[in-house]
Enzyme design. Structure first.
Site, PDB file in Angstrom:
ATOM      1  N   TRP B 356      19.614  -7.240   4.448  1.00 14.51           N
ATOM      2  CA  TRP B 356      20.506  -8.359   4.115  1.00 14.51           C
ATOM      3  C   TRP B 356      21.823  -8.312   4.886  1.00 14.51           C
ATOM      4  CZ3 TRP B 356      24.803  -8.341   0.175  1.00 14.51           C
ATOM      5  CH2 TRP B 356      25.350  -7.059   0.024  1.00 14.51           C
ATOM      6  N   ASP B 357      22.220  -7.085   5.309  1.00 12.84           N
ATOM      7  CA  ASP B 357      23.535  -6.977   5.933  1.00 12.84           C
ATOM      8  C   ASP B 357      23.585  -7.722   7.268  1.00 12.84           C
ATOM      9  OD1 ASP B 357      21.993  -5.200   7.347  1.00 12.84           O
ATOM     10  OD2 ASP B 357      23.055  -3.415   6.657  1.00 12.84           O
ATOM     11  N   GLU B 488      23.280  -0.523  -5.517  1.00 11.69           N
ATOM     12  CA  GLU B 488      22.008   0.156  -5.782  1.00 11.69           C
ATOM     13  C   GLU B 488      22.128   1.264  -6.814  1.00 11.69           C
ATOM     14  OE1 GLU B 488      20.852   1.230  -1.830  1.00 11.69           O
ATOM     15  OE2 GLU B 488      20.028  -0.749  -1.402  1.00 11.69           O
ATOM     16  N   LYS B 596      27.852   1.961  -6.351  1.00 14.11           N
ATOM     17  CA  LYS B 596      27.755   2.462  -4.985  1.00 14.11           C
ATOM     18  C   LYS B 596      28.633   1.621  -4.072  1.00 14.11           C
ATOM     19  CE  LYS B 596      24.104   3.234  -1.502  1.00 14.11           C
ATOM     20  NZ  LYS B 596      22.796   2.713  -1.065  1.00 14.11           N
ATOM     21  N   GLN B 597      28.700   0.338  -4.368  1.00 12.54           N
ATOM     22  CA  GLN B 597      29.371  -0.586  -3.455  1.00 12.54           C
ATOM     23  C   GLN B 597      29.756  -1.851  -4.205  1.00 12.54           C
ATOM     24  OE1 GLN B 597      25.303  -0.714  -1.750  1.00 12.54           O
ATOM     25  NE2 GLN B 597      26.057  -2.559  -0.774  1.00 12.54           N
TER      26      GLN B 597
END
Lengths: 765, 765
Positions: B356-357, B488, B596-597
């Protein structure tokens, strides 16, 4: 009634089945090992369709698990029960042609298992490549008197010739490097075993070592005194061999015994190989087939005295019930180092692992009818406490223990954690089983020496894994996030009703026994470092345990979000797409409300006082509609609840669908092994269900209701050292104290007094 | 200011790094392939510590994925980008000793990458086993004019001798059967490739076929006209070979070009092997190093004209920014059949997969500065629509498409679905990127021919995967169960805020463009079978999309249950236990609130009008406290939001931690490849963050705020065919229309008119 008939499993009475299914159904075992009822000429010859094997409880190898993405804390090894070479294997030589070199034509004529004695008779008609025909009859049993022994008598009678026939018995040297290619993840992968054979103490010895788990198994063979033989070397293998002159129509017989010694690593007893061989020689010398059989049959007879369920009015069903009870008896490891594998010792399915069903579906039968066996099965869990404690730490849980979802050696070997490790309810299941055992037997020694330690350490797990919620929806309650309940068609949910309710019970019984032990055995509490403060925490968490409830539907909610999902279109799904787990991605299944098996309603079953009948009915109706029974554990629970709801027809239907599962191979995979827990649920359905037996206060209660199709149901059980016999007929119930002191009990929740010389008759209506 | 300086990546300016990190940093690529900056004597000789390799975008092999429990619908194959033998490889022979047989001593002296031209210079000092010393200088580039070409010039000068030296250039025949043993699941497993070499069209040809994916790659080699050579057979391998008489202090140079042809299977053009060789010969004959370089450098120059960001006040940072932009340029596949791998084409990490990035972190840079490239990258997704449709059906989704979480060929190859396939937000991410592309470029042809089909088919997915809830908590809302958001550290949650908001946007833009197309291109709607009824359903689901909100904390909730979990004790966790995913079981991590993010706050970033500043501040503060930034995608988003909240110091700190990530190897794994998305986020931080560029109504808005440490920031972008240059200095902003028609734009959300001959100056305060 022809009583014997319902103790016989006769091949001719079975619907047509394949070879592998027969091998499973007629497996002989004694909890220490199981021997599939193979074609004895097969060995490792793939010319024949069968899958012979000897499975020894707890004898496994390790296989490295492989993950596309391997994360910290993942189970690194699969433990897989070993397929040990078949002791039924025999070689014939006629006209210079050996049956292991040139396959003979073998036709199965008949099989009959006499469950009264535990003896299996197999009849085969054999034709050699030179057209000599003979009948081969096997009588065999797994000894219940000496659990190391498997005993077999071969009888050979010539059908169309007179002349010599040579028999050769040797341990087959089989390099088992078969890799299973099946896509059904429930069939086991085969492990690799290294064998070697040699002569010691005058016996042919086979030693099998596993590659990675470093376990050793020793099998000694002895020709019995019926027809003694001396061991010689043949083809570099130690062998018994003899040539008989057959006369057409006459029979020659010869018997062997196998002594199977597995020094279980948990036993820490390190017997030397020569010592094991010497002990086998001493044990078997001058023994005849009949002597060994008499010893074993006496034990089997004792089992039936304790455990039989006698149903009249439906002989096929009566036989099916006994078949299931007999297989449970054959499957239960009694050494305190093993439990009951999901497939018993009848096949490689589920890799010989022990799961929660040992405690929740099979143990009650033993707790009530063979409490010494129940004690040994619970001891297995006690012996794996160190592994369970290590696992908890590995999973970041700072206190208590975490029993593995599937295991042999006490370590987690589930490779798909959402339907494995996440089923932390196993902790509470074990505690529940211990509580039941103690309440039924009154065995406080077990509680003190082993049971309470497990109860405390599992209770500690809940306190560490759950937490006090602060969010709007759960504020002030004790919640448990990220678990999987028994229903594997959802995973990693929050506040699974079953898990939370069982955890609550786990905490409560830790408190209950604490209050008893505080005065009687305060030193135990010091040893376990249990304090009043900790018990207060247990109590608080139990009191405030969050139990999800859907206020709109007025049902217990399976988890926080279960009712927010769409319902799986069960009726629109073609039959060939069941079981769903073999045809749909887990993520697809989890996305819907669809149950593999009883989950929330199981708490209705285990905690009958939690809800009134109206609540029970709402729960039952809701969950029955979304359950597809893809697990063999499902129907029995629904059947018991249907009985409680007085849905007599439903209860009967559910029961009938479960009781014959393996005899009729209704799931289609009996060839991989029996469904042991389903067999356990036969007993649950009959005794917890139709007889309505349950614990009440310090005693038990009975609330029987017999299906209209049956005439009577008779069974026995032990309660606090007393043996009690119940006979339910259509109009009446007889409750008889066979041994022990008088006690008070409950009938339909009303108290009665049971005395030895007093036969209580309660009319049902 | 020494402008050149910030275009040079000079080895001496880098902190000490290991060989592998250098190889990554100095990788040369052009989107079609990348060549790691290896020791050219290494080849497949493990005597040296490096990891040479040529990676061709989209050229992969399949490896069967293995699961302990394999379920229906699981990705069956891993796709792994192939490590093709290194074209930098060269063999020397001095005094009869060949460097590929007896390793020479090689010392790296210097490296310098000139980003202005794309030329890398490497200097090595080499000592033969006979103590002859020479300096080896390489000048190489990946051509941006002809993306099939890699060009290299070797210069050799004797340091301590005068005498002959032989060079041999041949395609190394390497059987790559290296199995990676790393436990870090992010490093790729190596696949197996079969090579063969032969002469055709007078060129040495290497053909590489993959074992399982059945792809073929052809590499033709040509000695350039600078120092022509003829190909001969040597050691049964087609080779260029020449002996030079070196004079101490004098230099000999010779150049080669490699033509790398990969007939991508999606292209369906089946070029024959002889045709490819002939075309390579034609393309390379009589070409000199300088000619080829001039062609390529002109393209690179054009790239900088469009895409450069010129920062003054911090030269190290200015260089770091250019380094990141240059690597993005080198990584982007421009053939419409490939995208940008997570590690670019610099290493085997993440197996060369597209995630996706590509759309969410890297595409914006191209959309604004190289729109033609952005179009090609989006075309890749269009070409994999059939696979995405098949995947949706496989996952039981009856309508729409389901793009894979990680892939090369368009098929899902994630082996851990909870952090892979479950990230269905990728569907909406692609739709978001298309919408941005169309709004920035005004490319309605793309929308009609490709974009709208993707938007409609992804919108259909949401309608099929989500559903209308009936339970208490969500009644009447459109909900989406069982997904994983970008973060995640939770998985398989319900109503992930990011996913639901992005799905809402996906549905909304399907409606928006429908209303435009209805009149202009009604035939397109017929072709796609889009009806008013379906659009009404899209609209309704978008309007009633459930967006979880914690009323007590007054924050956007990451998912239905996120705030009910305990918070991970981040401060108490030792630094060496980060990243958590390498040290804790996923189930343990999921059990806590720990990110995580950026996840929920990313919606604050993508949809700035959704919330007022107070809401943004609450979200930011809450999520910043529970985010550990174990993903390289995290800090940039927090930095952009810190800028919006006028936390100038925080914004600056976050930016500084991301921009130098690979140049300083701050994550410790640059050796496996660059962090391409982090490089993309450099642009996002500067342009979306500090410059405050965003879409507003039919135009764009700027809300710049320059960190105090910088003097100025200058960049260009394209908007609807106009090129615009922005220069932000501490007191003022200059906005310049370089080409195209006047337009209205917004400055701090107030409208202004931008005309070509008009330079707008806006004082910041």
């Amino acid at each position: 009634m022809d009583e014997n008939n319902t103790f016989q499993i006769h091949l001719q009475k079975l619907a047509h089945q394949d070879e592998k299914t027969f091998e499973t159904i007629y497996t002989l075992g004694n909890g220490h090992f199981g021997v599939r009822a193979s074609n004895p000429l097969q060995g490792n010859n793939s010319h024949y369709p069968g899958q012979p094997g000897l499975f020894v409880n707890g004898f496994y190898d390790l296989t490295q698990l492989s993950y596309g993405e391997n994360y910290s804390g993942y189970a690194q090894n699969s433990q897989t029960i070993c397929e040990v070479p078949d002791p039924r294997f025999i070689i014939f030589e006629v006209d210079g042609v050996r049956s292991d070199e040139t396959p003979y034509n073998v036709r199965l004529v008949d099989k009959n298992l006499d469950m009264r004695t535990g003896v299996l008779m197999d009849i085969f008609d054999v034709k050699t490549p030179t057209n000599k025909q003979f009948r081969l009859t096997l009588q065999s049993f797994a000894s219940h008197a000496d659990k190391h022994l498997f005993v077999i008598r071969y009888s050979v009678s010539a059908l169309n010739f007179t002349g010599p026939i040579t028999i050769i018995k040797q341990h087959p040297y089989i390099k088992q490097q078969i890799q299973s290619n099946t896509t059904d993840m429930r069939a086991a992968q085969r492990q690799t075993v290294l064998d070697r054979t040699f002569i010691q103490s005058k016996l042919p010895i086979m030693m099998i070592s596993t590659r990675k788990s470093q376990l050793a198994l020793i099998v000694a063979q002895q020709a019995l005194s019926d027809n003694p033989m001396h061991v010689t070397m043949l083809d570099d293998l130690p062998s018994y061999s003899k040539t008989f002159d057959l006369t057409q129509g006459m029979t020659q017989s010869f018997s062997f015994a196998y002594a199977i010694s597995y020094p279980h690593p948990l036993l820490k007893a390190t017997l030397s190989q020569p010592a094991i061989a010497a002990s086998a020689e001493k044990r078997l010398a001058n023994k005849s087939f009949k002597q060994l059989l008499d010893d074993s049959a006496a034990k089997v007879n004792q089992f039936w005295k304790n455990s039989d369920i006698e149903l009249t009015g439906d002989d096929a069903l009566a036989k099916g019930i006994r078949f299931n009870l007999f297989h449970l008896y054959q499957a239960a490891g009694g050494d305190g180092m093993t439990s009951i594998p999901a497939k018993g010792l009848t096949g490689p399915g589920y890799e010989g692992h022990f799961f929660w069903d040992a405690e929740m579906f099979m143990l009650p039968f033993f707790t009530y009818t063979e409490p010494q066996m129940a004690r040994q099965l619970l001891l297995y869990r006690y012996h794996t406490l160190p592994q369970a404690q290590h696992r908890a730490r590995e999973m970041g849980v700072h206190n208590g223990v975490m029993f593995p979802w599937r295991t042999i050696n006490g370590e987690e070997s589930s490779s798909y954690y959402p339907a494995g490790t996440a089923q932390v309810h196993i902790n509470a299941d074990i505690a529940y089983a211990i509580d039941t055992y103690v309440r039924v037997t009154g065995d406080t020694d077990f509680l003190m020496d082993y049971g309470y330690e497990i109860i405390v350490k599992t209770a500690r797990f809940w306190l560490a894994y759950g937490h006090w919620a602060t969010d709007d929806a759960h504020a002030g309650k004790f919640v448990i996030n990220d678990v999987t309940g028994p229903d594997e068609y959802t995973a990693m949910v929050s506040n699974n009703y079953f898990t939370n309710r069982m955890a609550q019970n786990n905490l409560s019984i830790a408190v209950k026994y604490f209050n008893q032990i505080k005065h009687s055995h305060p030193e135990k509490l010091v040893e376990l470092n249990v304090t009043d403060e900790e018990i207060a925490q247990f109590n608080h968490a139990a009191d405030e345990m969050y139990l999800p409830y859907d206020e709109k539907l007025k049902i217990k909610k399976q988890d926080d979000l279960s009712t927010s999902k769409p319902v799986w279109p069960i009726k629109e799904t073609p039959r060939n797409l069941f079981p769903l787990l073999l045809h749909f991605h887990p993520m697809t299944i989890y996305h819907y409300q669809v149950n593999k098996q009883a989950d929330t309603v199981m708490t209705d079953c285990l905690f009958p006082k939690d809800q009134d009948e109206a609540q029970l009915k709402r729960d039952f109706d809701y969950y029955e509609a979304i359950t597809v029974h893809d697990s063999s554990l499902s129907r029995a629970i629904f059947g018991i609840l249907a009985h409680r709801l007085h849905h007599a027809d439903d209860a009967y239907d559910y029961f009938m669908q479960t009781v014959m599962m393996d005899l009729s191979n209704s799931q289609g995979n009996t060839g991989d092994g029996i469904h042991a827990a389903n067999m356990g649920s036969t007993w649950l359905s009959l005794i917890y269900g139709f007889a309505g037996l349950g614990l009440e206060k310090e005693s038990f209660n009975l609330s029987p209701e017999l299906p209209a199709a049956w005439n009577s149901l008779r069974f026995r059980f032990w309660f606090h050292g007393r043996q009690i016999e119940i006979t339910i007929t259509q109009p009446a119930v007889s409750i008889k104290l066979l041994s022990g002191q008088p006690l008070q009990f409950y009938f339909k929740h009303k108290p009665f007094k049971l005395t030895k010389d007093h036969l209580v008759n309660q009319y049902l209506k």
